[in-house]
Structure formats: C-alpha cells, structure tokens
Design a protein around this motif. Structure first.
Motif, PDB file in Angstrom:
ATOM      1  N   GLY A  86      19.390 -48.644  -5.369  1.00 41.17           N
ATOM      2  CA  GLY A  86      20.675 -48.641  -6.062  1.00 41.17           C
ATOM      3  C   GLY A  86      21.695 -47.637  -5.587  1.00 41.17           C
ATOM      4  O   GLY A  86      22.809 -47.585  -6.132  1.00 41.17           O
ATOM      5  N   GLU A  98      25.733 -47.547  -6.159  1.00 35.94           N
ATOM      6  CA  GLU A  98      26.313 -46.393  -6.840  1.00 35.94           C
ATOM      7  C   GLU A  98      27.566 -45.888  -6.117  1.00 35.94           C
ATOM      8  O   GLU A  98      28.590 -45.606  -6.749  1.00 35.94           O
ATOM      9  N   LYS A 119      20.484 -45.571 -13.121  1.00 34.87           N
ATOM     10  CA  LYS A 119      20.106 -46.485 -12.049  1.00 34.87           C
ATOM     11  C   LYS A 119      18.667 -46.982 -12.197  1.00 34.87           C
ATOM     12  O   LYS A 119      17.759 -46.182 -12.416  1.00 34.87           O
ATOM     13  N   GLY A 134      25.860 -53.621 -10.813  1.00 34.45           N
ATOM     14  CA  GLY A 134      26.478 -52.337 -11.118  1.00 34.45           C
ATOM     15  C   GLY A 134      27.704 -52.591 -11.966  1.00 34.45           C
ATOM     16  O   GLY A 134      28.487 -53.506 -11.671  1.00 34.45           O
ATOM     17  N   SER A 178      26.296 -48.106 -15.264  1.00 35.57           N
ATOM     18  CA  SER A 178      24.874 -48.314 -14.997  1.00 35.57           C
ATOM     19  C   SER A 178      24.682 -49.282 -13.836  1.00 35.57           C
ATOM     20  O   SER A 178      25.569 -50.071 -13.505  1.00 35.57           O
ATOM     21  N   ILE A 179      23.506 -49.191 -13.235  1.00 37.88           N
ATOM     22  CA  ILE A 179      23.082 -50.090 -12.154  1.00 37.88           C
ATOM     23  C   ILE A 179      21.684 -50.553 -12.524  1.00 37.88           C
ATOM     24  O   ILE A 179      20.752 -49.737 -12.619  1.00 37.88           O
TER      25      ILE A 179
END
Length: 386
Positions: free
Chosen positions: A189, A193, A216, A241, A254-255
């Motif tokens: 991730g 990000e 993540k 994401g 958030s991811i």
C-alpha cells in the motif's frame, strides 16, 4: 514558433519514453528539444547528449525545463531543489518524492518564480490532476479515491479470473514489468499512500505526508481462498485508497482491500488499469479510467506538463492553508477479518463463516487497532473493508 529546450534526468523506462515520444512526433519536435540527458557516471555517452555533469545543465540558460524521471527520494530531491534554485521549471512523475516534499517544492518554486508540475505522479497517464484542478475552480471536493495501483489490481484480477495463486499472479506481474523484484511498495500500500497524499493535498488545499496516521492494509496476505469466498457472495476485492472530508476540518484517510458488488463500476476495473474518482458539491461523483503507469502513458502525461509550461497555461496553486487533521476515530465503517484466531469473545465481533469474522460498530481507527493486535498473533491475517 518558440522551441523549448529541456533536460531529462534519467533515461530508464519513463525517461526513455519521453525521448521516444518527442522523436516520433513531428508536432512535438517543432516545440521541444532534448538539449541534455543526465545519467549516472557509468552511462555517460556524449554522442547522445548524455552527461553526469548536472551543474552544466543548471548553468545552461537555454534549458528551461527539467524533466525528472529518476524515481525514489535521492538524488531526485536534491536535483529538483537545485533546479528550482537555478531558475528551472520542473516536471516529475516521482510520487514518492512529491508526496514527501510537496511543501518544500512548492515553496522553492514560488521563491524562484518557476513552475512545479507533477500530473503523472498520480494515476500515470490519466489526466487526474488536471481535471481535479478544473473541478476545484467551481466545487469543493468532499472525497477522492479509487484504484491507484495497477500492480495490485492486476494481481487480484489474475487470482479471480485466471484462478491462480497470489504467488503466481505476482510472478506474472513481475514478468510483465508491472511489479518490481521487491514488490513491497505495490502490495503493502505504500505506492497508493504516496498518490493519495498528493491527491489529498490538491483536493483539499492541505498538506499531508505518508505516515502512521494513514491507515493501511495491503494485499500481501491475500489468498485465492479469500477471492473465491467473496466471489461466491457476488463481491469483488479491490485495493482502494480514499480520503474523505468530515466536520469541515478532519480527513478520514485509509488504504484497504475493499469489498464491492461485482456490478459496481470500480469492481469491474480489471488488469493493471487504474480508476480514480472524486465527489464534488455540484458535479457529484466523477471518475476516470485508464493506464496508471507504463512507459508511454506516463511519458505522455509528463510531456503534457512540459507543453503547458511552454504555452504558459496556469497551474493550480496549493498553499496548504487548510490545515486539516487526519482523524480516523470518528468515521464509521464495517470490516471482515480472516484469521486463524478465535475472536468470539470480542465485543461487536461475530463469526461470519469459518475463519471469517464480521466487525460491526467500528471506526477506521478501531478496526485497524484490532487488526494490528490480531497480526501480532497471526501474521497471515487480512482485513477487508465492507
């Protein structure tokens, strides 16, 4: 017509793509001239304008634009800063360095009255940033997000449609050049990000950096069993994401592997494609589909930025004045967690089936805290947002 002299930093996949597109396009050859190419010492070739003497490029007053295609943090950061101080415009596709040093780059570019552009740093060949800027002329944006990493999307799609294991899908991605030998950035991730930070800065005129505040979960622990389990319930998995504004001063970011109905627009995005979207006050939801990486798509987006500089097209001004706070404590969500552990005694957790547990009444923060606790005892567990 004015012909603009540019220098390319690095002649790898993307840098080579920039040079090739210019050479292959009569209309671009009339507008742009590759006056110098900076490469590492062992790759110097004076007959092809390749040099490792960066100072000679900075001292050349005819060169107006630096096209940075090195990738990574160093020496890209130092070379970009030196370019600004020498009065050069900079365009880059380097999401890692832009996400980390956005504030410094914007400040230095303004101080030296030059332009800093980074269209392909998010979603590669998709004109995402350009269209985000257009929306922001009229609307406030409430949310952004989507599939921002083609490698992870390719892996999930291969598992679902070719019925292969995660390891086999990853090997395919590496063989095709979508994934690096070390796939950490893609499957954990970090690549998403970086792109999400850049998009958030633009969408909300704030400044956020990669770090622990952005929650993540990658796809490293994804199993074919997981994909099949949710497909049996008419759900596809996509690594999403997203950033949402709430309470006017807070961002939930958030991811996460996310479960979507199979007929959902994003759920149907296959292969190594990206899909990125925004929601504006008056325009509503608006999405963009295309190649998020690759030699020619990324190089094309870089050259769009270069031509914008040549044509003096304005650029969206970020000053980061909206000092929004990343706060995932108050944004409600539901999750499903696959683990070998027995979670029956935990509040708001119920068994869905077999090793799959449903997490109700969660915030992003509380769900990720629980997941981190589970990982301490079961490092193969994975959590999905519902």
């Amino acid at each position: 017509m004015i012909r603009l002299d540019i220098a390319i930093l690095g002649l790898g996949t993307v840098g080579g793509g920039v040079k090739d597109i210019i050479n292959e396009s009569p209309r671009l050859k009339e507008k742009l001239n590759v006056a110098a190419i900076w490469v590492r010492k062992e790759k110097v070739d004076a007959t092809q304008n390749k040099t490792n003497d960066y100072q000679s490029i900075l001292d050349n007053d005819d060169i107006k634009v630096i096209v940075e295609t090195l990738g990574g943090i160093h020496p890209a950061y130092e070379m970009i800063m030196d370019a600004f101080k020498a009065g050069k415009n900079v365009v880059t596709a380097n999401k890692a360095v832009v996400a980390k040093y956005m504030e410094e780059f914007i400040h230095e570019a303004k101080q030296n009255h030059v332009s800093f552009r980074f269209e392909p740093s998010v979603a590669g060949g998709i004109p995402w940033i350009q269209n985000l800027k257009r929306v922001l002329r009229i609307d406030d944006v409430q949310s952004i997000g989507g599939i921002l990493n083609g490698t992870s999307n390719f892996i999930i799609d291969a598992i679902a449609n070719q019925h292969v294991s995660f390891a086999e899908a990853l090997k395919q991605a590496q063989d095709l050049g979508y994934a690096e030998a070390d796939p950490t950035a893609d499957i954990d991730g970090y690549d998403v990000e970086n792109k999400l930070c850049i998009s958030t800065d633009l969408a909300f005129n704030t400044l956020v950096k990669p770090g622990d505040a952005i929650k993540k979960v990658g796809i490293r622990n994804l199993l074919k069993e997981d994909v099949d389990f949710f497909l049996g319930r008419n759900m596809n998995i996509k690594l999403i994401g997203q950033a949402r504004l709430y309470n006017q001063d807070k961002l939930a970011i958030s991811i996460e592997p996310t479960l979507l109905p199979v007929d959902n627009t994003i759920a149907t995005v296959n292969g190594n494609l990206n899909y990125v979207q925004l929601t504006g006050d008056t325009i509503g939801p608006l999405g963009f589909l295309g190649q998020g990486a690759g030699r020619k798509p990324t190089a094309n987006a870089l050259l769009q930025d270069v031509v914008d500089i040549l044509e003096n097209n304005p650029y969206y001004d970020i000053d980061g004045s909206h000092r929004l706070v990343i706060d995932n404590h108050n944004f409600a969500a539901e999750y499903i967690l696959r683990t070998e552990l027995d979670l029956i005694d935990l509040q708001d957790v119920s068994r869905l089936e077999g090793r799959y547990w449903h997490l109700a009444n969660q915030t992003i923060e509380s769900a990720h805290m629980l997941y981190q606790e589970v990982l301490q005892r079961d490092n193969k567990a994975i959590m999905f947002r519902q």
